[in-house]
Design a protein around this motif. Structure first.
Motif, PDB file in Angstrom:
ATOM      1  N   PHE A   1      -5.745  -2.337   7.147  1.00 35.15           N
ATOM      2  CA  PHE A   1      -6.334  -1.656   5.993  1.00 35.15           C
ATOM      3  C   PHE A   1      -6.123  -2.536   4.769  1.00 35.15           C
ATOM      4  N   TRP A   2      -7.156  -2.676   3.942  1.00 36.78           N
ATOM      5  CA  TRP A   2      -7.049  -3.518   2.764  1.00 36.78           C
ATOM      6  C   TRP A   2      -7.851  -2.940   1.612  1.00 36.78           C
ATOM      7  N   LYS A   3      -7.435  -3.377   0.435  1.00 36.47           N
ATOM      8  CA  LYS A   3      -8.128  -2.993  -0.782  1.00 36.47           C
ATOM      9  C   LYS A   3      -8.342  -4.264  -1.596  1.00 36.47           C
ATOM     10  N   LYS A   4      -9.596  -4.509  -1.954  1.00 34.78           N
ATOM     11  CA  LYS A   4      -9.933  -5.699  -2.733  1.00 34.78           C
ATOM     12  C   LYS A   4      -9.752  -5.418  -4.217  1.00 34.78           C
ATOM     13  N   LEU A   5      -9.575  -6.481  -4.974  1.00 32.50           N
ATOM     14  CA  LEU A   5      -9.430  -6.388  -6.417  1.00 32.50           C
ATOM     15  C   LEU A   5     -10.656  -5.692  -7.009  1.00 32.50           C
ATOM     16  N   GLY A   6     -10.437  -4.653  -7.805  1.00 35.09           N
ATOM     17  CA  GLY A   6     -11.516  -3.909  -8.440  1.00 35.09           C
ATOM     18  C   GLY A   6     -12.131  -2.811  -7.576  1.00 35.09           C
TER      19      GLY A   6
ATOM     20  N   LEU B   1      -4.046   2.866  -1.068  1.00 37.21           N
ATOM     21  CA  LEU B   1      -3.301   1.734  -1.599  1.00 37.21           C
ATOM     22  C   LEU B   1      -3.454   1.742  -3.111  1.00 37.21           C
ATOM     23  N   GLU B   2      -2.349   1.725  -3.825  1.00 34.94           N
ATOM     24  CA  GLU B   2      -2.377   1.792  -5.287  1.00 34.94           C
ATOM     25  C   GLU B   2      -2.842   0.501  -5.927  1.00 34.94           C
ATOM     26  N   ARG B   3      -2.845  -0.593  -5.177  1.00 36.12           N
ATOM     27  CA  ARG B   3      -3.245  -1.882  -5.727  1.00 36.12           C
ATOM     28  C   ARG B   3      -3.873  -2.716  -4.625  1.00 36.12           C
ATOM     29  N   PRO B   4      -4.523  -3.811  -4.971  1.00 37.30           N
ATOM     30  CA  PRO B   4      -5.103  -4.673  -3.939  1.00 37.30           C
ATOM     31  C   PRO B   4      -4.021  -5.239  -3.017  1.00 37.30           C
TER      32      PRO B   4
ATOM     33  N   LEU C   1       5.242  -0.318  13.035  1.00 38.43           N
ATOM     34  CA  LEU C   1       5.637  -1.482  12.264  1.00 38.43           C
ATOM     35  C   LEU C   1       4.533  -1.717  11.243  1.00 38.43           C
ATOM     36  N   LEU C   2       4.867  -1.619   9.963  1.00 41.43           N
ATOM     37  CA  LEU C   2       3.888  -1.859   8.904  1.00 41.43           C
ATOM     38  C   LEU C   2       4.211  -3.178   8.228  1.00 41.43           C
ATOM     39  N   THR C   3       3.205  -4.038   8.148  1.00 43.80           N
ATOM     40  CA  THR C   3       3.345  -5.347   7.531  1.00 43.80           C
ATOM     41  C   THR C   3       2.504  -5.371   6.258  1.00 43.80           C
ATOM     42  N   PHE C   4       3.148  -5.630   5.129  1.00 40.30           N
ATOM     43  CA  PHE C   4       2.493  -5.633   3.823  1.00 40.30           C
ATOM     44  C   PHE C   4       2.242  -7.070   3.380  1.00 40.30           C
ATOM     45  N   THR C   5       0.995  -7.370   2.954  1.00 35.59           N
ATOM     46  CA  THR C   5       0.659  -8.704   2.466  1.00 35.59           C
ATOM     47  C   THR C   5      -0.201  -8.595   1.207  1.00 35.59           C
ATOM     48  N   GLY C   6      -0.388  -9.713   0.551  1.00 34.11           N
ATOM     49  CA  GLY C   6      -1.212  -9.746  -0.654  1.00 34.11           C
ATOM     50  C   GLY C   6      -0.547  -9.101  -1.846  1.00 34.11           C
ATOM     51  N   GLY C   7       0.791  -9.058  -1.853  1.00 29.92           N
ATOM     52  CA  GLY C   7       1.517  -8.462  -2.965  1.00 29.92           C
ATOM     53  C   GLY C   7       1.720  -6.955  -2.857  1.00 29.92           C
ATOM     54  N   LEU C   8       1.177  -6.344  -1.813  1.00 27.85           N
ATOM     55  CA  LEU C   8       1.333  -4.902  -1.623  1.00 27.85           C
ATOM     56  C   LEU C   8       2.756  -4.591  -1.165  1.00 27.85           C
ATOM     57  N   GLU C   9       3.302  -3.483  -1.649  1.00 30.23           N
ATOM     58  CA  GLU C   9       4.670  -3.068  -1.304  1.00 30.23           C
ATOM     59  C   GLU C   9       4.640  -1.645  -0.746  1.00 30.23           C
TER      60      GLU C   9
ATOM     61  N   ALA D   1       6.050   1.093  -1.612  1.00 29.77           N
ATOM     62  CA  ALA D   1       5.925   2.158  -2.618  1.00 29.77           C
ATOM     63  C   ALA D   1       4.474   2.357  -3.056  1.00 29.77           C
ATOM     64  N   GLN D   2       3.603   1.411  -2.757  1.00 32.46           N
ATOM     65  CA  GLN D   2       2.206   1.476  -3.184  1.00 32.46           C
ATOM     66  C   GLN D   2       1.285   1.999  -2.085  1.00 32.46           C
ATOM     67  N   LEU D   3       1.869   2.556  -1.038  1.00 31.71           N
ATOM     68  CA  LEU D   3       1.102   3.083   0.091  1.00 31.71           C
ATOM     69  C   LEU D   3       1.372   4.571   0.277  1.00 31.71           C
ATOM     70  N   LYS D   4       0.309   5.315   0.461  1.00 37.12           N
ATOM     71  CA  LYS D   4       0.398   6.690   0.950  1.00 37.12           C
ATOM     72  C   LYS D   4      -0.515   6.703   2.166  1.00 37.12           C
ATOM     73  N   GLY D   5       0.071   6.965   3.326  1.00 34.71           N
ATOM     74  CA  GLY D   5      -0.722   6.884   4.540  1.00 34.71           C
ATOM     75  C   GLY D   5      -0.484   8.054   5.471  1.00 34.71           C
ATOM     76  N   SER D   6      -1.559   8.424   6.150  1.00 40.07           N
ATOM     77  CA  SER D   6      -1.455   9.459   7.157  1.00 40.07           C
ATOM     78  C   SER D   6      -2.572   9.274   8.160  1.00 40.07           C
TER      79      SER D   6
END
Length: 162
Positions: A106-111, A72-75, A142-150, A152-157
């Protein structure tokens, strides 16, 4: 999709790719709105933060789940839900009952540099995908994006041992 050979160990990395079904499902929603019609009983309509992805199984047999590779490129947070529908590629009438459990969250916290997940659910979900790969060439998610994630900011495999 990547494949690595290290002696007898063969890893197969299958990449999540955005499906054109997202657009078709959004058109279905618009069509229902324009006609002032109701969805079928139990029909899953996509919310703006939901997208359909697919994984193509270039190898179907003797796959053993190894790990998820989610970047994830961002939180933010992404929830990955598999679908049981495999007899047709047309998910415009995806039903809620076709969504599989457990889901991968899957999540990424700020910092933070690393992506976190509920490892037990992610492991069980990965193992279930390996089982389903034996009877499928393609699987939809089905991918659900939350917390401002979009998207384009995901690379997943998902990575398997073949």
């Amino acid at each position: 999709m990547q494949s690595e050979d290290k002696g007898q160990q063969h890893k197969l990395q299958l990449i999540f790719s955005m499906s054109t079904l997202t657009r078709r499902m959004r058109l279905r929603f618009q069509s229902l709105q324009q006609k002032n019609a109701r969805p079928q009983d139990g029909e899953k309509l996509l919310r703006p933060n939901e997208h359909i992805y697919r994984v193509d199984f270039i190898q179907q047999h003797r796959l053993r789940f190894l790990r998820w590779d989610m970047q994830l490129e961002r939180p933010g947070k992404v929830t990955v839900t598999g679908t049981s529908q495999h007899w047709t590629p047309d998910l415009t009438h995806l039903m809620n009952r076709q969504l599989l459990e457990p889901v991968g969250i899957f999540w990424k916290k700020l910092g933070a540099k690393e992506v976190e997940c509920n490892e037990a659910d992610a492991q069980e979900f990965g193992e279930r995908i390996a089982e389903l790969a034996q009877i499928r060439k393609v699987m939809y998610f089905l991918l659900t994006f939350t917390g401002g994630l979009e998207p384009a900011q995901l690379k997943g495999s998902v990575v398997f041992k073949a």
